[in-house]
Design a protein around this motif. Structure first.
Motif, mmCIF file in Angstrom:
data_model
loop_
_atom_site.group_PDB
_atom_site.id
_atom_site.type_symbol
_atom_site.label_atom_id
_atom_site.label_comp_id
_atom_site.label_asym_id
_atom_site.label_seq_id
_atom_site.Cartn_x
_atom_site.Cartn_y
_atom_site.Cartn_z
ATOM 1 N N SER A 330 2.278 23.558 54.038
ATOM 2 C CA SER A 330 2.903 24.047 52.805
ATOM 3 C C SER A 330 1.873 24.292 51.711
ATOM 4 C CB SER A 330 3.960 23.046 52.327
ATOM 5 O OG SER A 330 3.367 21.804 51.991
ATOM 6 N N PHE A 331 0.716 23.644 51.802
ATOM 7 C CA PHE A 331 -0.330 23.854 50.802
ATOM 8 C C PHE A 331 -1.003 25.222 50.941
ATOM 9 C CE2 PHE A 331 0.186 19.318 50.530
ATOM 10 C CZ PHE A 331 -0.106 19.019 49.212
ATOM 11 N N LEU A 332 -0.717 25.945 52.007
ATOM 12 C CA LEU A 332 -1.297 27.280 52.161
ATOM 13 C C LEU A 332 -0.798 28.228 51.076
ATOM 14 C CD1 LEU A 332 -1.259 27.747 56.051
ATOM 15 C CD2 LEU A 332 -3.236 27.344 54.567
ATOM 16 N N GLY A 333 0.383 27.959 50.542
ATOM 17 C CA GLY A 333 0.864 28.777 49.425
ATOM 18 C C GLY A 333 -0.079 28.686 48.235
ATOM 19 N N ILE A 334 -0.536 27.471 47.924
ATOM 20 C CA ILE A 334 -1.495 27.290 46.834
ATOM 21 C C ILE A 334 -2.817 27.956 47.180
ATOM 22 C CG2 ILE A 334 -2.798 25.591 45.501
ATOM 23 C CD1 ILE A 334 -0.449 23.682 45.806
ATOM 24 N N ALA A 335 -3.251 27.813 48.439
ATOM 25 C CA ALA A 335 -4.525 28.415 48.864
ATOM 26 C C ALA A 335 -4.496 29.929 48.705
ATOM 27 C CB ALA A 335 -4.824 28.030 50.310
ATOM 28 N N VAL A 336 -3.384 30.545 49.075
ATOM 29 C CA VAL A 336 -3.245 31.998 48.903
ATOM 30 C C VAL A 336 -3.309 32.356 47.420
ATOM 31 C CG1 VAL A 336 -1.640 33.942 49.121
ATOM 32 C CG2 VAL A 336 -1.974 32.379 51.045
ATOM 33 N N GLY A 337 -2.669 31.534 46.584
ATOM 34 C CA GLY A 337 -2.716 31.779 45.148
ATOM 35 C C GLY A 337 -4.118 31.675 44.579
ATOM 36 N N LEU A 338 -4.913 30.722 45.087
ATOM 37 C CA LEU A 338 -6.297 30.599 44.631
ATOM 38 C C LEU A 338 -7.080 31.869 44.929
ATOM 39 C CD1 LEU A 338 -7.051 26.955 45.823
ATOM 40 C CD2 LEU A 338 -6.729 27.703 43.473
ATOM 41 N N CYS A 339 -6.912 32.387 46.133
ATOM 42 C CA CYS A 339 -7.601 33.640 46.494
ATOM 43 C C CYS A 339 -7.118 34.786 45.608
ATOM 44 C CB CYS A 339 -7.364 33.970 47.963
ATOM 45 S SG CYS A 339 -8.066 32.776 49.124
ATOM 46 N N GLY A 340 -5.799 34.851 45.388
ATOM 47 C CA GLY A 340 -5.254 35.898 44.529
ATOM 48 C C GLY A 340 -5.767 35.782 43.104
ATOM 49 N N GLY A 341 -5.884 34.546 42.609
ATOM 50 C CA GLY A 341 -6.410 34.349 41.263
ATOM 51 C C GLY A 341 -7.841 34.823 41.133
ATOM 52 N N CYS A 342 -8.648 34.586 42.169
ATOM 53 C CA CYS A 342 -10.041 35.060 42.136
ATOM 54 C C CYS A 342 -10.107 36.577 42.141
ATOM 55 C CB CYS A 342 -10.821 34.482 43.322
ATOM 56 S SG CYS A 342 -11.155 32.708 43.163
ATOM 57 N N ILE A 343 -9.207 37.210 42.877
ATOM 58 C CA ILE A 343 -9.160 38.678 42.878
ATOM 59 C C ILE A 343 -8.772 39.190 41.486
ATOM 60 C CG2 ILE A 343 -7.931 40.680 43.796
ATOM 61 C CD1 ILE A 343 -7.714 39.129 46.467
ATOM 62 N N ILE A 344 -7.777 38.556 40.876
ATOM 63 C CA ILE A 344 -7.384 38.939 39.515
ATOM 64 C C ILE A 344 -8.554 38.775 38.561
ATOM 65 C CG2 ILE A 344 -5.927 38.292 37.551
ATOM 66 C CD1 ILE A 344 -3.765 37.495 39.590
ATOM 67 N N TYR A 345 -9.308 37.686 38.719
ATOM 68 C CA TYR A 345 -10.464 37.456 37.847
ATOM 69 C C TYR A 345 -11.487 38.586 37.994
ATOM 70 C CZ TYR A 345 -14.582 35.400 35.741
ATOM 71 O OH TYR A 345 -15.687 35.195 34.943
ATOM 72 N N LEU A 346 -11.784 38.968 39.229
ATOM 73 C CA LEU A 346 -12.768 40.028 39.446
ATOM 74 C C LEU A 346 -12.296 41.359 38.864
ATOM 75 C CD1 LEU A 346 -13.865 39.203 43.113
ATOM 76 C CD2 LEU A 346 -15.188 38.835 41.019
ATOM 77 N N ILE A 347 -10.997 41.637 38.994
ATOM 78 C CA ILE A 347 -10.456 42.891 38.445
ATOM 79 C C ILE A 347 -10.559 42.903 36.925
ATOM 80 C CG2 ILE A 347 -8.339 44.239 38.140
ATOM 81 C CD1 ILE A 347 -7.524 43.350 40.974
ATOM 82 N N GLN A 348 -10.115 41.805 36.277
ATOM 83 C CA GLN A 348 -10.181 41.782 34.815
ATOM 84 C C GLN A 348 -11.630 41.763 34.332
ATOM 85 O OE1 GLN A 348 -11.096 39.241 32.397
ATOM 86 N NE2 GLN A 348 -12.087 38.149 34.099
#
Length: 501
Positions: A330-348
């Motif tokens: 169930s913690f994979l949901g958080i892991a996916v969010g961490l990756c998504g957050g890093c992508i958002i950071y790179l875009i901004q």
């Protein structure tokens, strides 16, 4: 850039960049030599030129990424070791005949060690460089992990875990220094996200691996897997080259037969280290509004993640009847969010920061760094309330798991903003103290949250217990927005040499 620690914690001069040579480099000692020809005068050690091949900023891209990924992997291992134990709590409680709260000391004492370790690593990193700290601490970290795995009682387990944390913690601080040695973090967003992922992906993956190991092999395998991974890291660590500028220059001067600058007085050096790593960080938490706000927000987010180590098993095993291994997934949901957050950071970073960097000739307003946290400030409470009111047997288990994605993304975005804002606002040595403040508060809260989470969820239920976290996140939501609008005025109130417009 620390640990975070994006450094989570940073040793006293971890923020001293490799960079180009200083303009005040002493190129000749001929004048002094005319007066005292028999005694060579020590020149200020610096790079020979902007293209000096020994400067880590001039290394090949492959070498630079090796110097980034290996410390990042070590950082990931150390944080993974914290959470991989979480699945062991109930089995440890039964085997040693102790309460669940007492069994949780195996997690909390390790986290305390992570907070204390960087204080002891700072002097070693200053004298011997980054690689030596990695190479000395990793085997000792593994030795105490072995002791924890062979423990016959709870006291031995807790002590060995605390000592493992103390010798693992330096990896968080020194890896941040390695990143600063190799990259110009102002314009190297990808390198920043590697450090952030190393800091947060470890805690997210620990329960995934630990759940199945404990379920099928027993709790001691949550220690053996750490030994296996740590042993595998020794080989790439051996290939790593030293990246710390003063150590590189000192060793090169010795090879060339050049005189070295005089060593600082030991008492003065120890006083400086004590000031940077303990005295000033404590004062900044008490008196500095910038550090108080940034540290509290990022530390709360980190502590909630650690609270979830006990909240997720409570929710998914009781409501959905998942096994220990399935609960870890169930913690994979958080892991996916961490990756998504890093992508958002790179875009901004490309949309907002780099244009501002060019527009202001390399000195943009520090408040531009608050944009990721402004995004994260909305995502984090969204994920918490989503989980709070969907983790019930009437709703499919995938729905609360997906709630981990916005929480994970918000967590990493708030953390990255905190680290980069401090880098922009303070001089290097003051920033090192500010990072120590962040690390101190982060690990104190991370130690405490798992100890009361189970009781809180028992008393309030999943929905309202998680909502408490959500309401606190909502209360903190204005912090990055306030800094974005009134940052210059807040900086003008600083007592610690913050950048002023």
């Amino acid at each position: 850039m620390s640990s975070t620690t994006a450094p989570s914690e940073v040793s006293p001069s971890a923020l001293e960049k490799s960079g180009p040579p200083s303009t005040d480099m002493s190129r000749s000692s001929s004048t002094a030599g005319e007066h005292e020809p028999s005694q060579p005068v020590a020149a200020v050690l610096d790079w020979d030129s902007p293209d000096d091949p020994d400067n880590p900023w001039n290394w090949s891209m492959g070498k630079r990424w090796l110097g980034t990924v290996v410390p990042g992997a070590l950082c990931l291992l150390v944080t993974f070791t914290a959470s991989v134990y979480a699945a062991s709590v109930y089995e440890v409680s039964a085997e040693f005949n102790v309460s669940i709260t007492t069994a949780l000391l195996g997690l909390s004492m390790y986290v305390v060690g992570l907070g204390l370790g960087p204080m002891f690593s700072a002097p070693l990193s200053e004298i011997y460089g980054r690689k030596m700290v990695y190479f000395v601490n990793l085997p000792i970290f593994m030795l105490f992990t072995l002791g924890a795995g062979r423990a016959k009682n709870m006291a031995t387990l807790a002590i060995c875990r605390a000592l493992a944390g103390i010798f693992g913690g330096p990896a968080l601080a020194v890896s941040a220094g390695s990143f600063v040695d190799i990259w110009d973090l102002k314009t190297s967003g990808a390198a920043v996200t590697v450090q952030a992922l190393a800091t947060f992906m470890g805690p997210s993956l620990g329960p995934v691996v630990g759940g199945y190991l404990v379920e099928n092999k027993g709790w001691r395998w949550s220690m053996w897997i750490v030994l296996i991974l740590g042993s595998a890291l020794m080989v790439p660590l051996a290939l790593l080259e030293e990246s710390y500028k003063p150590v590189i220059l000192k060793r090169r001067a010795l090879r060339r037969g050049q005189p070295l600058p005089p060593k600082p007085d030991p008492k003065t050096a120890l006083k400086m280290i004590f000031t940077i790593t303990l005295a000033r960080p404590t004062m900044m938490l008490i008196k500095e509004p910038i550090v108080q706000a940034v540290a509290l927000y990022s530390s709360f987010a980190f502590a909630v993640l650690f609270g979830f180590f006990e909240a997720y098993p409570f929710a998914f095993q009781r409501e959905y009847g998942l096994s220990l291994g399935e609960t870890g997934l169930s913690f994979l949901g958080i892991a996916v969010g961490l990756c998504g957050g890093c992508i958002i950071y790179l875009i901004q970073d490309r949309l907002f920061y780099l244009p501002a960097f060019k527009r202001h000739n390399g000195s943009p307003p520090p408040e531009v760094r608050m944009i990721p946290a402004m995004i994260g400030s909305a995502l984090m409470p969204l994920g918490l309330f989503w989980f709070a009111w969907t983790a019930k047997k009437e709703i499919h288990w995938i729905v609360p798991i997906l709630a981990g994605a916005p929480f994970g993304a918000g967590l990493v975005l708030v953390f990255l903003s905190a680290v980069m804002y401090i880098l922009e606002v303070y001089t290097p040595l003051v920033a090192a103290s500010a990072f120590a403040s962040l690390g101190l508060l982060r690990y104190v809260l991370a130690m405490a949250f798992p100890l009361f989470t189970v009781r809180m969820f028992n008393n309030l239920g999943i929905a309202w217990a998680t909502s408490v976290f959500g309401f606190i996140a909502l209360a903190m939501m204005p912090i990055p927005w306030v800094f974005r609008k009134w940052g210059p005025q807040i900086r003008s109130m600083s007592r610690f040499e913050a950048l002023r417009d």
